[in-house]
Structure formats: structure tokens, C-alpha cells
Write an enzyme that holds these catalytic residues in place. Structure first.
Site, PDB file in Angstrom:
ATOM      1  N   SER A 298       0.831  -1.205   0.000  1.00 51.60           N
ATOM      2  CA  SER A 298       0.000   0.000   0.000  1.00 51.60           C
ATOM      3  C   SER A 298       0.862   1.250   0.000  1.00 51.60           C
ATOM      4  O   SER A 298       2.037   1.216   0.386  1.00 51.60           O
ATOM      5  CB  SER A 298      -0.905   0.015   1.230  1.00 51.60           C
ATOM      6  OG  SER A 298      -0.176   0.432   2.377  1.00 51.60           O
ATOM      7  N   ASP A 299       0.283   2.361  -0.418  1.00 49.72           N
ATOM      8  CA  ASP A 299       0.963   3.639  -0.231  1.00 49.72           C
ATOM      9  C   ASP A 299       1.011   3.940   1.264  1.00 49.72           C
ATOM     10  O   ASP A 299       0.312   3.321   2.071  1.00 49.72           O
ATOM     11  CB  ASP A 299       0.248   4.741  -1.016  1.00 49.72           C
ATOM     12  CG  ASP A 299       1.212   5.809  -1.500  1.00 49.72           C
ATOM     13  OD1 ASP A 299       2.235   6.030  -0.833  1.00 49.72           O
ATOM     14  OD2 ASP A 299       0.936   6.438  -2.542  1.00 49.72           O
ATOM     15  N   TRP A 300       1.812   4.921   1.629  1.00 46.24           N
ATOM     16  CA  TRP A 300       2.168   5.123   3.038  1.00 46.24           C
ATOM     17  C   TRP A 300       1.004   5.720   3.840  1.00 46.24           C
ATOM     18  O   TRP A 300       0.414   6.721   3.457  1.00 46.24           O
ATOM     19  CB  TRP A 300       3.397   6.014   3.127  1.00 46.24           C
ATOM     20  CG  TRP A 300       4.673   5.247   3.263  1.00 46.24           C
ATOM     21  CD1 TRP A 300       5.666   5.483   4.168  1.00 46.24           C
ATOM     22  CD2 TRP A 300       5.118   4.107   2.504  1.00 46.24           C
ATOM     23  NE1 TRP A 300       6.683   4.549   4.021  1.00 46.24           N
ATOM     24  CE2 TRP A 300       6.366   3.693   3.013  1.00 46.24           C
ATOM     25  CE3 TRP A 300       4.559   3.364   1.469  1.00 46.24           C
ATOM     26  CZ2 TRP A 300       7.073   2.609   2.520  1.00 46.24           C
ATOM     27  CZ3 TRP A 300       5.254   2.273   0.955  1.00 46.24           C
ATOM     28  CH2 TRP A 300       6.499   1.907   1.482  1.00 46.24           C
TER      29      TRP A 300
END
Length: 668
Positions: A298-300
């Protein structure tokens, strides 16, 4: 015959077999720890982590073994820290090595959410510059340089390439793309992945994480989904498949990892939740339709900061939703105890955890980290930032300049050596041996102005939003008036650093020659000015003529503004160009370099990095703002406008001290 105690310790076996054996031996808490990738600070293991993260020791105790690093310290410090991390990891049961990752750090970006200062690494143009050159061989050589320099300091995972299409001129992430063209992006992205990974992932590779699936360019009003007001991703032109295409190409090239974006698809066939929570996207489209069996990270901060579409769920419920959607690893998160509890409560099966852990372990084995996670510090210092790769990076910076106007007259490029020039926005030292720098435009044969594309300063200084260049593409009125005043005194060359689109229309009447760059040092720019290098770039995206045209365009459609100031692909060449020699030491000594006295800087438009290049300004900052030099965000703040930087680091300055600082700098 191997003397390994267990199959996973046997280097003669393949990564899949070794991963399967180790997986069968791991307790749940170790498998859960694999599925998190937080930020970790370089240095003291017991010091608090960056931006509110736990200490490195705490992360290791939580059995987390994927660390993302932001800092750009010396080569020795980075390599020694990587070795120390691996030594600590080996002391834990099963000795799972740490995978250290990084965002891009070879360009000019200074945004902790997107890209980092180059520091000791070789410096090249931003990705847009490679789009302007459209040279797959150059991109492959660049990626190979990134690979060698990353592995030298212990970085084995690149949180790039970004292969979104920059079809919305206002989008703040455009500088990290190859531009608006799907065809250019397709070929350059494949070249980049192959340069990082090789034909297949191995002990000398850097694993590549392509982002932002399924294409993060078509943002409503050009806003970015790092922030709630920018979460909507829209396709009024119906070009979903075009934005998806580069991902198909890099998957075919063997891409190891994929990162979905934060955005929410609006008015499509897919559920309106953030892509990492969207099972139709991650499992249905990516896994089942496209056949990807690599790692999906996932993105942060999707659970703690950007849970778009699932804000109503608890942290624990968001985690379950992302894992159910098909996410293997949670970027920017550091709470494996929640995942352990989800399994213990029967909300997620251990078999599901095994599927992700298996992929993550397999990549560690393929990268050779289990067999030798350590780096040779002395060799790292010989490898990173060599003269040869710095020269190639500088040449690429120069070549990526794109020439948009070159009218006949004194300011026609390339300039004649030995003329008198007035400079604004660049270090006069770069012109030594090329021109005599004078203190005012009235004394000059030619004036040279370097600018950065405009943006609206948003957010609290030092917090993430303050680093994003978003909002209006219009130059402020005082910028235009400033250039007009200079141009009345001398023929004028204007260069604009593009990290996204900009509206050049108001500046054009006051500029005889106009270039844009995509990350270039003053030295690279000077080489272009005086014919030592030729600008070979072509615009990787259309430059609109007005705000109204941008507002009326469709975010998913390239080249969609009415009557653009400059169309996609524009780029002039020097007529009958013959490369000129670089200046000699004798020529440098023979020229004069005068800095203006008074009003040298327009501080509201001057970046911190520019001030630090001026010995006079740096001396003032050392006296009046010493806390700047020890601030942990300095290396990602060099492009920040000076007043914003002062607000970030100088909270303890009283009004008198602040006024004195600004007065001294203004008086230079």
C-alpha cells in the site's frame, strides 16, 4: 553438498523453496511483522524515529524487517547504519534480514512524501526530464546507476518508478512521471525496471515497486489524494485503459512490486473506496485479470492518515479491509499487533497471512539478503557518486533542457562567450570563464533569469502538505513585473524549472529566449547557455495558455487544454550547433563575478538551497538561524521558499530576530 541446517539456509536452493521452508517454521508474530514497512531513522537505534515513528529498536522488537529511509547522509553513515541494522536483525530468532527501501533520491526533488535530496548520490534530472529526452538506453543506464549506488549503501528496494501519466497540468506529482504520453511512459518504464532488476531479480538487483496502480494522474481539479480534498480520481474522457497500460508493460517485464494509490475512482465500474481497500482493483484487476503474483504494498499511511472511502471504519477494520482486498504489506504502518489480533479473533485466516509472507520472504531470498545482507563500507564510498556517473548525470541535466523560444538578437542562444550578463536566480560562480557577471541589468549585454514553476504555499510549514507544489499554475503578478523590469534594461533569457505544468503566457512578452528544465544545476544550465551542451528535450506535456483552459480540460486526457501556449513535443534546436569547450581555469580567473548589492534575493520566491549556495547568505544564516543546519527536515527542504522554512525551523525567533534576519538577507 551444503552444510546448511535447514533448507531455507541452503543457498543452492531456489528462492521459492527456501521461502516455503522458512514460512513453515515461523510463528504468527514473525509473519505479521513482515507485512509492515515503516520509516526508520538512520543513526541511534534508541532515538525516536522520524515524523513520529517508533525507534529502530522498537521496530525490530516488533519483528518488522522492512525499513523505509528518508535521510541523505554521508555514504559511510548510510552504509554503516545498514550493516548495524542487519547485525541486530541476525540476533533475532530466524535472523530474517531487513529490506531497506528508498523513494527516488537522484534528482532535484525535496518532498518527503515523493522524492528526496540527492545528497551523496549522483544527480540527474527528474523523471520528467527523461520523458523530455525519450531515450530508453539513457534511462536503462540511469537505472543501472541507481541500482549500483543503492545496493552499495544497503538499499535493496526502490519505491519507484512512478509510471502515472501527467494528464492534469496542476497535479503536484507530475515531476515524478515521464509526462503525459502513454507511449513514452511505456518504453521508459520498462527500461527503468530492467535497469534496476536485470532480466530477473538477483543478489545484485534492486527490486522495483511500480506506482501508482492503476494510474494516479487523472485527479479532480489536479489535487492530490495525499490529502482528503484531493481523493477523487476521475475519467471524464473514458481513458481508464490508457492510464492502466504502462502497468501492463512493466508487469510483463518482471516488475517485483506494485503500489496502489490513495485515490478513489469516481463514476467507474469499481467501488468508490481508496485503491488499496478495493478488492475489485487489487485482487480482481491486478491479481486475476493481469496475473500479478508479486508483492502489493500500500501507499504510506492508508490506515492512519489516508483511509479514503473507509473513514468510518476503525484502524483495525481498515487493516482487515486492506488485507482482504489483497494488500501484502502496509506501507508507513508499524502496528503488527493489530494484525496478530485479527488472526487470533478469526477475522483474518493465518493462510491469508501466509500468502503475503511467502511473497515477501521469496523476494528477500531472491535479493540475496539471507546469504549476505552486509555491504563493504569502503567499496560503497568508491561506488557512490563517482566522477564518471556525476558527469553523466550532469550531461543528462543539460540535455533535458527544452528550448521553447530563441529570438534573434543578443539573447539568442547559445550566448557569445565573454559578454556581460546580469543573473537572477542562479549562482554567478557557474558563469566563471564564460561571462562577466555585472551587478545590474542596466550594465549587462544580456540578463539571465532562472525561476521555478509557481505554486500555492499550503499547510503548516514542515508538515507534509507544505512540501507539495499544488494549486494555481499562474506566476504571481510581482514575478511578471520583476521580469518585465529586467527585460526593459537588457535582452532577457528566462529558464523555468518545471516540476509540473505552468502558464508562461504573461512572461513571454518579456523574454527573448525561453527554456524549461526538469531539474538542472546552475552548471548544467550554464553549459546550455554557452553552447557547451545542446538542449535536446521536447516538452513531455502540454503547457496551457490560461487557467480557464486548464479548468475546462478533462483530467484523464492528454493535451486537452484549448489553445496551449506550447504543445506537447515542442523543442527547438540550436542552428548549426558545434559543441564549445568548457572554460579553462585561466578563463575562469579572467572573468569578473559581481553579486548585486541590495535586493539580491526576492526572499518570498527564493529557496533555502539557493541561499546556502551564496557564501554571504550562508554566513548570515549561520549567525541568525543556526537551528536550520541541524533541523531533521533540512535535506528535504532545500526547495522550500525561505519564509516557509523560517516558519518551520525558527519557531523560537522573536519578531525582532526575525526582522533582523530578513533585513540582513534583503540588504545583500
Amino acid at each position: 553438498m551444503s552444510d546448511a541446517s535447514y533448507p531455507y539456509q541452503d543457498p543452492t536452493l531456489g528462492p521459492a523453496q527456501r521461502a516455503e521452508d522458512l514460512l513453515s517454521r515461523l510463528p504468527l508474530e514473525v509473519k505479521a511483522g513482515l507485512m509492515f514497512q515503516p520509516l526508520a531513522g538512520i543513526g541511534d537505534f534508541d532515538a525516536p524515529g522520524p515524523i513520529g515513528y517508533p525507534s529502530t529498536r522498537t521496530l525490530l522488537e516488533r519483528r518488522i524487517n522492512h525499513f523505509n529511509t528518508l535521510q541523505a547522509l554521508s555514504v559511510r553513515e548510510m552504509a554503516e547504519w545498514a550493516n548495524a541494522v542487519q547485525e541486530e536483525a541476525r540476533k533475532l530468532p530466524f535472523g530474517i534480514p531487513v529490506t531497506i527501501s528508498s523513494d527516488p533520491r537522484h534528482g532535484f526533488g525535496n518532498n518527503p512524501g515523493t522524492g528526496l535530496s540527492a545528497g551523496p548520490f549522483s544527480q540527474w534530472p527528474e523523471q520528467l526530464g527523461f520523458g523530455a529526452l525519450d531515450d530508453p538506453d539513457l534511462v536503462a543506464r540511469f537505472a543501472d546507476t541507481v541500482r549500483r549506488e543503492y545496493r552499495a549503501v544497503g538499499i535493496a528496494l526502490a519505491l519507484h518508478p512512478q509510471i502515472d501519466l501527467a494528464t492534469e497540468p496542476r497535479w503536484s506529482r507530475a515531476g515524478g512521471t515521464y509526462g503525459e504520453s502513454v507511449e513514452i511512459t511505456r518504453r521508459l518504464a520498462v527500461a527503468y525496471v530492467r535497469g534496476l532488476q536485470g532480466d530477473q531479480l538477483g543478489p545484485t538487483s534492486v527490486a522495483a515497486m511500480g506506482k501508482h496502480f492503476p494510474g494516479g494522474g487523472p485527479q479532480l481539479d489536479g489535487e492530490d489524494p495525499h490529502f482528503e480534498y484531493g481523493q477523487e480520481q476521475v475519467y471524464p474522457g473514458g481513458l481508464w485503459d490508457m492510464h492502466l497500460q504502462p502497468f501492463k508493460d512493466v508487469l510483463a517485464a518482471g516488475l517485483s512490486q506494485i503500489m496502489p494509490y490513495y485515490g478513489v475512482p469516481i463514476d467507474t465500474e469499481y467501488e468508490e473506496v481508496g485503491f488499496s481497500f478495493n478488492k475489485q482493483i487489487v485482487t480482481g484487476l491486478l491479481r486475476e485479470q493481469l496475473g500479478f503474483d508479486g508483492i502489493v504494498c500500500s501507499d504510506w499511511g492508508i490506515l492512519s492518515a489516508t483511509p479514503w472511502g473507509v473513514q468510518h471504519l476503525s484502524f483495525e477494520e481498515r487493516m482487515a479491509r486492506a488485507i482482504e482486498a489483497g494488500i501484502d504489506q502496509l506501507g508507513g504502518e508499524a502496528r503488527p499487533e493489530y494484525l496478530i489480533k485479527l488472526v487470533q479473533d478469526g477475522k483474518i485466516s493465518e493462510d491469508r497471512i501466509d500468502r503475503s509472507a511467502r511473497r515477501l520472504l521469496k523476494e528477500k531470498f531472491a535479493l540475496g539478503l539471507f546469504d549476505n545482507p552486509f555491504v563493504d563500507v569502503a567499496e560503497a564510498e568508491r561506488t557512490v557518486g563517482t566522477a564518471a556517473v556525476r558527469a553523466e548525470g550532469l550531461a543528462a541535466q543539460a540535455a533535458a533542457h527544452t528550448l521553447l523560444r530563441n529570438d534573434e538578437g543578443p539573447a539568442q542562444l547559445p550566448l557569445r562567450k565573454g559578454i556581460r550578463v546580469y543573473v537572477d536566480g542562479m549562482d554567478p560562480v557557474a558563469l566563471a570563464g564564460r561571462a562577466n557577471v555585472v551587478a545590474s541589468p542596466e550594465e549587462a549585454d544580456v540578463a539571465i533569469v532562472r525561476l521555478a514553476a509557481p505554486f500555492e504555499q499550503r499547510g503548516v510549514p514542515g508538515e507534509l502538505e507544505s512540501f507539495f507544489h499544488a494549486g494555481s499554475l499562474e506566476f504571481p503578478v510581482d514575478d511578471v513585473e520583476h521580469i518585465e523590469k529586467i527585460s526593459r534594461a537588457a535582452p532577457t533569457v528566462v529558464d523555468v524549472y518545471l516540476d509540473r505544468g505552468t502558464i508562461l503566457t504573461p512572461i513571454l512578452p518579456h523574454a527573448d529566449s525561453v527554456l524549461v528544465d526538469f531539474g538542472a544545476s546552475d552548471e548544467a544550465f550554464a553549459r546550455v547557455l554557452f553552447g557547451e551542451a545542446e538542449p535536446r528535450g521536447r516538452l513531455p506535456m502540454e503547457l496551457p495558455s490560461s487557467t480557464e483552459a486548464v479548468a475546462a480540460s478533462r483530467p484523464d486526457v492528454p493535451s486537452d487544454t484549448a489553445d496551449p501556449a506550447f504543445e506537447f513535443g515542442v523543442g527547438l534546436r540550436y542552428a548549426n550547433w558545434v559543441p564549445q569547450p568548457h572554460p579553462t581555469d585561466e578563463e575562469k580567473a579572467a572573468t569578473t563575478l559581481v553579486r548585486p548589492n541590495g535586493n539580491r534575493y526576492r526572499l518570498h520566491r527564493t529557496g533555502v538551497g539557493q541561499l546556502l549556495k551564496d557564501p554571504d547568505a550562508k554566513a548570515i544564516l549561520t549567525e541568525d538561524l543556526p537551528q536550520l543546519f541541524s533541523h531533521p527536515m533540512l535535506n528535504v527542504s532545500l526547495g522550500m521558499a525561505f519564509p516557509t522554512a523560517v516558519a518551520m525551523v525558527g519557531g523560537d525567533l522573536d519578531d525582532d530576530a526575525r526582522e533582523r534576519l530578513f533585513s540582513r538577507l534583503t540588504a545583500l
